[in-house]
Structures are given as structure tokens and as C-alpha cells.
Design a protein around this motif. Structure first.
Motif, mmCIF file in Angstrom:
data_model
loop_
_atom_site.group_PDB
_atom_site.id
_atom_site.type_symbol
_atom_site.label_atom_id
_atom_site.label_comp_id
_atom_site.label_asym_id
_atom_site.label_seq_id
_atom_site.Cartn_x
_atom_site.Cartn_y
_atom_site.Cartn_z
ATOM 1 N N LYS A 103 0.829 -1.209 0.000
ATOM 2 C CA LYS A 103 0.000 0.000 0.000
ATOM 3 C C LYS A 103 0.867 1.265 0.000
ATOM 4 O O LYS A 103 0.523 2.257 -0.656
ATOM 5 N N SER A 107 0.759 4.084 -2.794
ATOM 6 C CA SER A 107 0.525 5.476 -2.394
ATOM 7 C C SER A 107 1.613 6.402 -2.947
ATOM 8 O O SER A 107 1.323 7.498 -3.436
ATOM 9 N N THR A 110 1.065 6.799 -6.668
ATOM 10 C CA THR A 110 -0.064 7.719 -6.894
ATOM 11 C C THR A 110 0.346 9.162 -6.615
ATOM 12 O O THR A 110 0.013 10.076 -7.390
ATOM 13 N N ALA A 157 -8.076 11.594 -2.747
ATOM 14 C CA ALA A 157 -9.094 10.539 -2.724
ATOM 15 C C ALA A 157 -8.516 9.203 -3.178
ATOM 16 O O ALA A 157 -8.838 8.134 -2.619
ATOM 17 N N ALA A 158 -7.635 9.249 -4.192
ATOM 18 C CA ALA A 158 -7.026 8.001 -4.688
ATOM 19 C C ALA A 158 -6.131 7.364 -3.628
ATOM 20 O O ALA A 158 -6.126 6.135 -3.451
ATOM 21 N N LEU A 160 -6.403 7.750 -0.341
ATOM 22 C CA LEU A 160 -7.283 7.213 0.697
ATOM 23 C C LEU A 160 -7.907 5.900 0.262
ATOM 24 O O LEU A 160 -8.091 4.964 1.079
ATOM 25 N N ASP A 161 -8.227 5.793 -1.021
ATOM 26 C CA ASP A 161 -8.819 4.541 -1.527
ATOM 27 C C ASP A 161 -7.821 3.388 -1.460
ATOM 28 O O ASP A 161 -8.216 2.245 -1.237
ATOM 29 N N VAL A 162 -6.541 3.708 -1.645
ATOM 30 C CA VAL A 162 -5.511 2.656 -1.539
ATOM 31 C C VAL A 162 -5.534 2.038 -0.150
ATOM 32 O O VAL A 162 -5.372 0.816 0.015
ATOM 33 N N TRP A 163 -5.774 2.847 0.857
ATOM 34 C CA TRP A 163 -5.788 2.368 2.238
ATOM 35 C C TRP A 163 -7.173 1.914 2.682
ATOM 36 O O TRP A 163 -7.402 1.655 3.862
ATOM 37 N N GLY A 164 -8.083 1.831 1.722
ATOM 38 C CA GLY A 164 -9.406 1.306 2.031
ATOM 39 C C GLY A 164 -10.335 2.292 2.700
ATOM 40 O O GLY A 164 -11.358 1.897 3.277
ATOM 41 N N GLU A 166 -13.041 4.985 2.288
ATOM 42 C CA GLU A 166 -13.972 5.445 1.272
ATOM 43 C C GLU A 166 -14.205 6.950 1.398
ATOM 44 O O GLU A 166 -14.389 7.474 2.499
ATOM 45 N N ILE A 167 -14.201 7.610 0.245
ATOM 46 C CA ILE A 167 -14.375 9.054 0.230
ATOM 47 C C ILE A 167 -15.838 9.458 0.360
ATOM 48 O O ILE A 167 -16.162 10.561 0.823
#
Length: 402
Positions: A103, A107, A110, A157-158, A160-164, A166-167
Motif C-alpha cells: 500500500k 501510495s 499515486t 481521494a485516490a 485514501l482509496d488505496v488504504w481502504g 472510502e471518500i
């Protein structure tokens, strides 16, 4: 002997299970690999990026040069990300540590990608220069800032999505505070809309000299989302809320086509009609034939005997200079003043100044008694007066004896 065997067993166990589910040797190798990529990063910046800069300098446009300059920092970060990935592969982490490392790698990748995109936005905005007829430089700057903020939001947002994370729920939670936030940010929104209105109407641009009565006068340095920075002529900077600029009349001196000279020249009442006519004609000829002044019908130009003042006959001079630069305008006005002075002297007239004359025809009633101060005659005169007084005093005695 048994103690040594036990100690060696501990060493072997620590070597095989040092930390993070891997052995000590792999940790040393992983750190070495990462350090190696830090060195590669310097070589990459010195040779690869330098080569790209030399390559872009051979082109005729500046966009590619500015693009490489903007991408330099993200590109220098690429070897670090790749080195981190290789180091985690060498470590061969187990379980949750492997998931965390994966992750982190995603990150970092990204972050680097969005960092590069955000950095490229500003150089690519030069392509919008062709739209200057439709949008001002400040509006293009605002557009670039909005795109950067958008990409920052998407990038966050991307990650945060990597770490699960949700936005969606976060946005929903922010929506609960939407009303309170709107009330708290009411002033900000008003100034933001006012700034958009100022830019849309093109009331002024950066670098313009403006004046808002009772608010500010100076040169516009920056137009922000909430306020506009104006540099006053005393060199102090003033942050003016955009609402003050949208709700009030703004005088934009930078949009002047010419600068005006409007004078009232007073000459003495002893000036004859011929002298007045000579002064008027010579001043008008100087303005109409001079290179400093704009000519009719482009502008209005008047030199006329205007009025009879309390102490002077007033001549109105109304004309415009070709330049709008303040220093050049002052120089043109100075030359006109010199010539006016010469013309009045040539006419053998003079300039009038405020004065008051008092005429007394007669005193009311009896004339006042004229006061004559005593004259000092000295000691001899005083003795004579005393002697004369004594003679007068003795006269009655003679009379009585007779």
C-alpha cells in the motif's frame, strides 16, 4: 559450553527473525538497495534530467522548457519510489507487513503521478494564451488554480482509496456541516463571487492604477479569491475585499487614452483687450502646434477668456497630452507653464494674485483730533519753561502793590 550454544541459538534466531517477518540479512540488503537508489537519484538528476533540458532548449517554444523545469522534482522522486519498491521486494515481508509495504508503494506511485500532473498544469496553461481575447490573465490564473485544486482532491481521494478509506462517507459527513459551513463562509463566498464579477467585467487588471473613493488608490498587484492586493503610492500594500471593488465605482486610470490639463490663469485687470487676445492666441498656438498635445477632433481643446474673478481676469486652458505616463505628463505640463509665463511677459501684462483694496471717502461725524506727540527739547528748554512759569506767578503780586 552450553551457554555459548544457547547464545548462538539466540543470534541465529534474531538473524532469521529480526523484524517485520524477515531476517537480518535481507534488512541489511534492503537498506543497501534503498541507499543505492538514493545515489542513482543524484545521477538521474545530473545526467537524464540535464539531457532533457538540453534537448528542450533546442526547440523554438518555451512550453517544453517550462514543462521539464516543472517536472524536475517529481522526476527526481521516481528513483526513490522505485528504490522503495525494490527494497520491499528484497525484504520478502510476510503477512500484514507485506500488505502495508504494497500500500505504501501504491501510495507513493499515486503521489508521484498526481504531483507530476499538478506541476505540468501551469506550463500547459501557456497554451491558453490564445484565449486572452476572451479571458484575462487573472481569469486564466484562477482557472489554473482551480484545476490544481481539483487534481489535489482527486489525488488525495485516490491515496485514501488505496488504504481502504472510502471518500463517499467523508463527503456525506461534510454535507452534514454544509449549512453551518455555508453560513460561516458567507463572507468568503460573497468575495469570491465579487472577484469573478470583477474579472468578468474586466474592471481592471494586474498593474492597473485604480481609485475607489473612500477605499483605496494605487496599483493592482494581485486579484485573489477573497481580496485584491493594491500597492498604494506610499508603497504600503492594502488587501481590499472584492465586495468593496464590486459594489463601488472604480476609476481605472490605466484605461485613459490621454491625460488632461485644466488651468485657470489669472491676469491683472489692467490688461487690455489686445493684450488678452495676444495671450489667448499664443497659448492656443503653442498647444495646437506642440508635439506634447493631442489635437482636435481627437480631443477637445479650449483656450478662452473665461470669467472676471475677484482679483483677476481668468483665462481657461483645457487640453490633453498624448502621453498617459505621469512623469511624461508632468514634464509636458511644465513646458506649457514656462511658455505661458513667457507669453504673459511678452504681452507686457502680469499675473494677478488675491488682493483687497479699501477706499475711505469720509469719516463719520466730527473729524478726529489730531494727536501730536511732545517734542523733547532738552535741559535748556526745560529750564526756560520753569523760568517762564515763575514770571507768570509773580505778576499778580505786582498788580496788588499798585
Amino acid at each position: 559450553m552450553e551457554s555459548l550454544i544457547e547464545f548462538w541459538a539466540i543470534v541465529v534466531d534474531v538473524w532469521n527473525n529480526a523484524a517485520f517477518g524477515t531476517n537480518f540479512g535481507r534488512i541489511v540488503v534492503g537498506v543497501g538497495v534503498f541507499a543505492m537508489f538514493l545515489v542513482i537519484r543524484r545521477l538521474f538528476a545530473r545526467f537524464v534530467i540535464a539531457w532533457l533540458k538540453r534537448l528542450t532548449k533546442k526547440t523554438t517554444t518555451d512550453i517544453d522548457d517550462q514543462t521539464i523545469d516543472a517536472l524536475e522534482k517529481p522526476l527526481r522522486f521516481v528513483p526513490i519510489v522505485f528504490g522503495f519498491f525494490i527494497a520491499t521486494e528484497v525484504l520478502q515481508l510476510d503477512g500484514s507487513f507485506d500488505i502495508i509495504a504494497a500500500k505504501l508503494t501504491r501510495s507513493l506511485v499515486t503521489l508521484t503521478l498526481f504531483w507530476g500532473v499538478i506541476s505540468v498544469v501551469e506550463p500547459l496553461s501557456l497554451l491558453l494564451g490564445r484565449l486572452k481575447d476572451l479571458f484575462s490573465d487573472t481569469m486564466i490564473s484562477w482557472f489554473v488554480k482551480a484545476i490544481k485544486i481539483l487534481f489535489m482532491f482527486i489525488g488525495a481521494a485516490a491515496i485514501l482509496d488505496v488504504w481502504g478509506i472510502e471518500i463517499g462517507p467523508i463527503l456525506a459527513g461534510l454535507g452534514l456541516f454544509g449549512l453551518a459551513g455555508a453560513l460561516a463562509a458567507q463572507d468568503l463566498l460573497r468575495n469570491l463571487l465579487s472577484g469573478v464579477l470583477v474579472l468578468a467585467e474586466r474592471r481592471f487588471q494586474v498593474g492597473d492604477w485604480i481609485r475607489v473613493d473612500g477605499v483605496v488608490e494605487g496599483t493592482v498587484e494581485a486579484i485573489g479569491f477573497r481580496s485584491t492586493a493594491v500597492r498604494q503610492f506610499d508603497k504600503a500594500q492594502v488587501q481590499v475585499p472584492n465586495t468593496a471593488l464590486a459594489d463601488n465605482a472604480v476609476i481605472n486610470f490605466a484605461q485613459m487614452t490621454h491625460r488632461r490639463i485644466y488651468w485657470k490663469i489669472g491676469v491683472i485687470y489692467g490688461t487690455s483687450v489686445d493684450q488678452l487676445r495676444f495671450i489667448r492666441d499664443e497659448i492656443e498656438a503653442y498647444i495646437l502646434n506642440g508635439d506634447d498635445f493631442a489635437k482636435p477632433p481627437e480631443v477637445s481643446t479650449f483656450v478662452r477668456i473665461d470669467s472676471f474673478g475677484d482679483s483677476s481676469i481668468d483665462i481657461m486652458v483645457y487640453c490633453f497630452t498624448k502621453t498617459t505616463v505621469w512623469g511624461e505628463w508632468l514634464a509636458a505640463k511644465e513646458r506649457l507653464a514656462y511658455r505661458v509665463k513667457e507669453i504673459v511677459a511678452e504681452a507686457k501684462s502680469d499675473f494677478a494674485f488675491p488682493s483687497t483694496s479699501i477706499y475711505v471717502e469720509a469719516y463719520p461725524g466730527d473729524p478726529p483730533e489730531i494727536f501730536q506727540p511732545p517734542v523733547d527739547r532738552g535741559p535748556t528748554a526745560a529750564a526756560a519753561i520753569v523760568e517762564s512759569s515763575g514770571s507768570v506767578a509773580e505778576a499778580p503780586a505786582d498788580g496788588d502793590g499798585a
